[in-house]
Design a protein around this motif. Sequence first.
Motif, short mmCIF file in Angstrom:
data_model
loop_
_atom_site.label_atom_id
_atom_site.label_comp_id
_atom_site.label_asym_id
_atom_site.label_seq_id
_atom_site.Cartn_x
_atom_site.Cartn_y
_atom_site.Cartn_z
N THR A 347 5.78 -42.37 0.43
CA THR A 347 6.78 -42.88 1.39
C THR A 347 7.96 -42.20 1.36
OG1 THR A 347 5.33 -44.83 1.62
CG2 THR A 347 7.53 -44.77 2.43
N TRP A 348 8.54 -42.04 0.26
CA TRP A 348 9.81 -41.26 0.08
C TRP A 348 9.85 -40.04 0.45
CZ3 TRP A 348 14.41 -42.35 1.42
CH2 TRP A 348 15.60 -41.68 1.10
N ARG A 349 8.53 -39.12 0.04
CA ARG A 349 8.50 -37.86 0.45
C ARG A 349 8.45 -37.61 2.06
NH1 ARG A 349 4.61 -37.63 -3.93
NH2 ARG A 349 2.99 -37.75 -2.55
N VAL A 350 7.54 -38.55 2.72
CA VAL A 350 7.56 -38.56 4.14
C VAL A 350 8.73 -38.69 4.89
CG1 VAL A 350 6.86 -39.81 6.14
CG2 VAL A 350 5.22 -39.39 4.24
N ALA A 351 10.07 -39.63 4.31
CA ALA A 351 11.15 -39.69 4.77
C ALA A 351 11.93 -38.51 4.52
CB ALA A 351 11.77 -40.92 3.86
N GLN A 352 11.96 -37.89 3.19
CA GLN A 352 12.79 -36.73 2.99
C GLN A 352 12.17 -35.52 4.11
OE1 GLN A 352 11.69 -36.83 -1.37
NE2 GLN A 352 13.79 -36.20 -1.59
N GLU A 353 10.99 -35.46 4.27
CA GLU A 353 10.67 -34.28 5.15
C GLU A 353 10.96 -34.75 6.66
OE1 GLU A 353 8.07 -30.98 6.30
OE2 GLU A 353 9.54 -31.66 5.02
N THR A 354 11.02 -35.98 7.04
CA THR A 354 11.58 -36.43 8.24
C THR A 354 13.02 -36.04 8.31
OG1 THR A 354 10.00 -38.45 8.32
CG2 THR A 354 11.94 -38.42 9.91
N ALA A 396 12.67 -20.26 7.36
CA ALA A 396 11.30 -19.82 6.78
C ALA A 396 11.31 -19.02 5.60
CB ALA A 396 10.53 -19.06 7.84
N SER A 397 12.42 -18.43 5.07
CA SER A 397 12.46 -18.00 3.74
C SER A 397 12.78 -19.06 2.73
CB SER A 397 13.69 -16.92 3.70
OG SER A 397 14.96 -17.61 3.84
N ILE A 398 13.06 -20.27 3.12
CA ILE A 398 13.44 -21.31 2.30
C ILE A 398 12.30 -22.27 2.19
CG2 ILE A 398 14.71 -23.37 1.41
CD1 ILE A 398 17.11 -21.41 2.77
N PHE A 399 12.01 -22.73 3.38
CA PHE A 399 10.86 -23.78 3.60
C PHE A 399 9.59 -23.18 4.28
CE2 PHE A 399 14.47 -26.39 2.98
CZ PHE A 399 14.09 -27.07 1.92
N HIS A 400 8.52 -22.87 3.78
CA HIS A 400 7.56 -22.23 4.32
C HIS A 400 6.97 -22.87 5.61
CE1 HIS A 400 3.88 -19.48 4.70
NE2 HIS A 400 3.19 -20.72 4.56
N GLU A 401 6.50 -22.06 6.76
CA GLU A 401 6.51 -23.01 7.93
C GLU A 401 7.17 -24.20 8.29
OE1 GLU A 401 1.82 -22.26 9.13
OE2 GLU A 401 1.89 -23.07 6.93
N PRO A 402 8.61 -23.85 8.61
CA PRO A 402 9.49 -24.72 8.57
C PRO A 402 8.99 -25.78 9.72
CG PRO A 402 10.35 -22.90 9.49
CD PRO A 402 9.07 -22.51 8.83
N ALA A 403 8.55 -25.47 11.05
CA ALA A 403 8.08 -26.45 11.87
C ALA A 403 7.03 -27.19 11.59
CB ALA A 403 7.82 -25.60 13.28
N LYS A 404 6.27 -27.07 10.60
CA LYS A 404 5.08 -27.79 10.07
C LYS A 404 5.53 -29.00 9.27
CE LYS A 404 0.84 -27.65 7.36
NZ LYS A 404 0.01 -26.99 6.59
N PHE A 405 5.26 -30.25 9.66
CA PHE A 405 5.54 -31.30 8.99
C PHE A 405 4.71 -31.63 7.74
CE2 PHE A 405 5.77 -35.77 7.74
CZ PHE A 405 7.05 -36.35 8.12
N ASP A 406 5.25 -31.41 6.53
CA ASP A 406 4.49 -31.22 5.31
C ASP A 406 5.24 -31.94 4.19
OD1 ASP A 406 3.10 -30.58 2.82
OD2 ASP A 406 3.57 -28.41 3.00
N PRO A 407 5.22 -33.40 3.84
CA PRO A 407 5.93 -33.95 2.68
C PRO A 407 5.44 -33.35 1.47
CG PRO A 407 4.66 -35.52 4.18
CD PRO A 407 4.20 -34.25 4.39
N SER A 408 4.51 -32.75 1.20
CA SER A 408 4.19 -32.24 -0.24
C SER A 408 5.41 -31.24 -0.64
CB SER A 408 3.00 -31.64 -0.27
OG SER A 408 2.89 -30.27 0.60
N ARG A 409 6.19 -30.66 0.24
CA ARG A 409 7.46 -29.88 -0.07
C ARG A 409 8.16 -30.61 -0.96
NH1 ARG A 409 7.87 -26.32 4.21
NH2 ARG A 409 7.17 -27.13 6.43
N PHE A 410 8.40 -31.91 -1.17
CA PHE A 410 9.03 -32.74 -1.94
C PHE A 410 8.43 -33.35 -3.13
CE2 PHE A 410 11.12 -32.30 2.19
CZ PHE A 410 12.48 -32.17 1.94
N GLU A 411 7.17 -32.87 -3.59
CA GLU A 411 6.64 -33.14 -4.76
C GLU A 411 7.26 -32.33 -5.68
OE1 GLU A 411 2.58 -32.16 -4.50
OE2 GLU A 411 1.88 -33.69 -2.94
N THR A 412 7.58 -32.99 -6.79
CA THR A 412 8.38 -32.48 -7.88
C THR A 412 7.68 -31.46 -8.62
OG1 THR A 412 7.66 -34.20 -9.54
CG2 THR A 412 9.65 -34.53 -8.25
N GLU A 413 6.26 -31.46 -8.65
CA GLU A 413 5.62 -30.50 -9.21
C GLU A 413 5.07 -29.18 -8.35
OE1 GLU A 413 2.67 -33.45 -7.96
OE2 GLU A 413 4.60 -33.34 -8.65
#
Length: 489
Positions: A347-354, A396-413
Motif C-alpha cells: 500500500t505504501w509503495r502504491v502511495a509512493q508511486e502515486t 526516463a533515464s531515472i525511472f524506466h517508462e515513467p508514464a507507467k504506474f509501477d509500484p515495484s519501483r519502490f521495492e527496496t530490493e
Amino acid sequence: MDYLAIVVALVVVTASSIAIHLLARAKKARPGNLPPGSLGLPVIGQSLGLLRAMRGDGGSRWIQDRIDRYGPVSKLSLFGRPTVLLAGPAANKFLFFSGAFSTRQPRSVQRILGEKSILDLHGADHRRVRGALLEFLRPDMLKAYVGRIDGEVRRHLQENWAGRATVTVLPLMKRLTFDIISALLFGLERGAVRDALAGDFVRMIEGIWAVPVNLPFTAFSRSLKASGRARRVLQEITREKKKASQVEVEHGNGKASRNSDLITCLLGLRDGHGQRLLTDEEIVDNAMVALIAGHDTSSILMTFMVRHLANDDATLAAMVQEHEEIAKNKGDGEALTWEDLAKMKLTWRVAQETLRVVPPIFGNFRRALEDTEFDGYLIPKGWQVFWTANVTHMDASIFHEPAKFDPSRFETENQRASAAPPFSFVAFGGGPRICPGIEFSRIETLVTMHHLVRQFRWKLCCKEDTFVRDPMPSPLLGLPVQIEHRASP
C-alpha cells in the motif's frame, strides 16, 4: 467603477515598481554569467504561460520545453521576480543543502499564515521551530496517534460513504484529514467549533495564492478574513492550554503528556535555561501551517490513489489481500496499531508511486541570500530559484517508462529503485527542509486505505480522466465515483 479605478491604479503602481526592480537587478548582475533564457516582458514575464499550462495539466510539459530549449539551468521571470529554474538530481541536492538560499513564500501566503511560520524562517530560527515540531512527531508519539486516527477514519466512512450510491472523493478526503488534524493538532472534538473552523479553512485556502490586494470583493480579502477568524480560534485554544499547562507545572509536571495535541506539546517545550522554546505567535503561526500541510498533501494523495485503483484491478486486488491478511489477526472493531502499519508495504509503495506520478506540490521557490554559482552560472542575490518535482519524477533515464504506474519501483530490493540517483524522488522535498510530517501523512494514508479497500468497491463517474492544478492537483469535478459495499470475505 470606483473599485475598478482602484484596481487599475494598484496594477499600474505595482507594475511600475516591479519593472524598475527587475531592471535594477538585471543591471547589477554580471550578464555574461547569467543562465540562458529571457526575463520576458516586465512584470508578466513567463507567469501567465506557466499558470495557463498548469491549469490544463501541462505544467510538466511547459517546464520540459524550457529544459529542452535552454538546458537544466535557465533564467525567466515568475510572479514579478527574476528567477532561475534548476532541474535534475544534482540541482535538487544543491538547492536543498546550500546555505545560500532561504524559502520564499508569496506575500499572500505570509499574510494569511503569519510572519513567524517555518515556511519563511531560516538559519537558527528554522532549526528551533523545526525541532519543536519534530518533538510532536517523535516515533513514540506517532505510535500513540494510530488508534485515534483509526477512530476518525471509521466514523468518517460510516457517516459519509456507507449507504451512498455516489460520493465525490476529494472534498470528503479533505474533510477527513481536516478532522484528523483538528483532533490531534488542536485537541478539538467534534462540534460547532470544529465545523466553523472547517468552513473558515476552506475560505482561507481559496485566496491563499491570490494577488494580495485587500479589497472587499477579492478572494484574498475573503481569505484574509477567514484567516483572522481561524487565528482567533487557535489563539483561544492556546490560551486555554497554556492555563492548563501552568496548572501542571504547579503540580510538578511541566512536560506535555505523551498523548497531548500539538499546541500543548509546543507550550511545554523549554530551552536549556528553562524558558519557553516558542512564543504564542510562533505556535499559532505554525499551527496554521500544520493545518494546511497536513490537510492538502494527504487528501490529494488518497484521492489520486482512489482514482488510479478504479482502473487497476490487479493492484487493487493485491492491496485488498494485504489488508485482509492484517484484519484476520484482529478482533471486530479492534483499532489498527503501529505494528499493523508496518505490514502495509504494498500500500505504501502504491502511495509512493502515486506521489511520483502526481506530486501534490508541483514545485517551490527559494531566495538567493547571496551571489552564488551552480554549473558555472551566476544566481544573483535576491533572485528566486524555482525547482519542480516532475522533472526527475518523469525522467526516463531515472525511472524506466515513467508514464507507467509501477509500484515495484519502490521495492527496496528492486535494482532499478536502488540505482535511481539520490534526490530524484522529491515528493516531500529534501535536505534540512524535507517535510517533517512524512510519517504522519503515511499513517493517515495507510489507515484510510485499509478501511476503504476492505469496505468498498468503486468506479469513476467521469469518462474523462483528467486533472488540473490551481496550484494543487484536482481531478475533474472532484472525482465523483459510484460505490458499493464489498461483501465480507
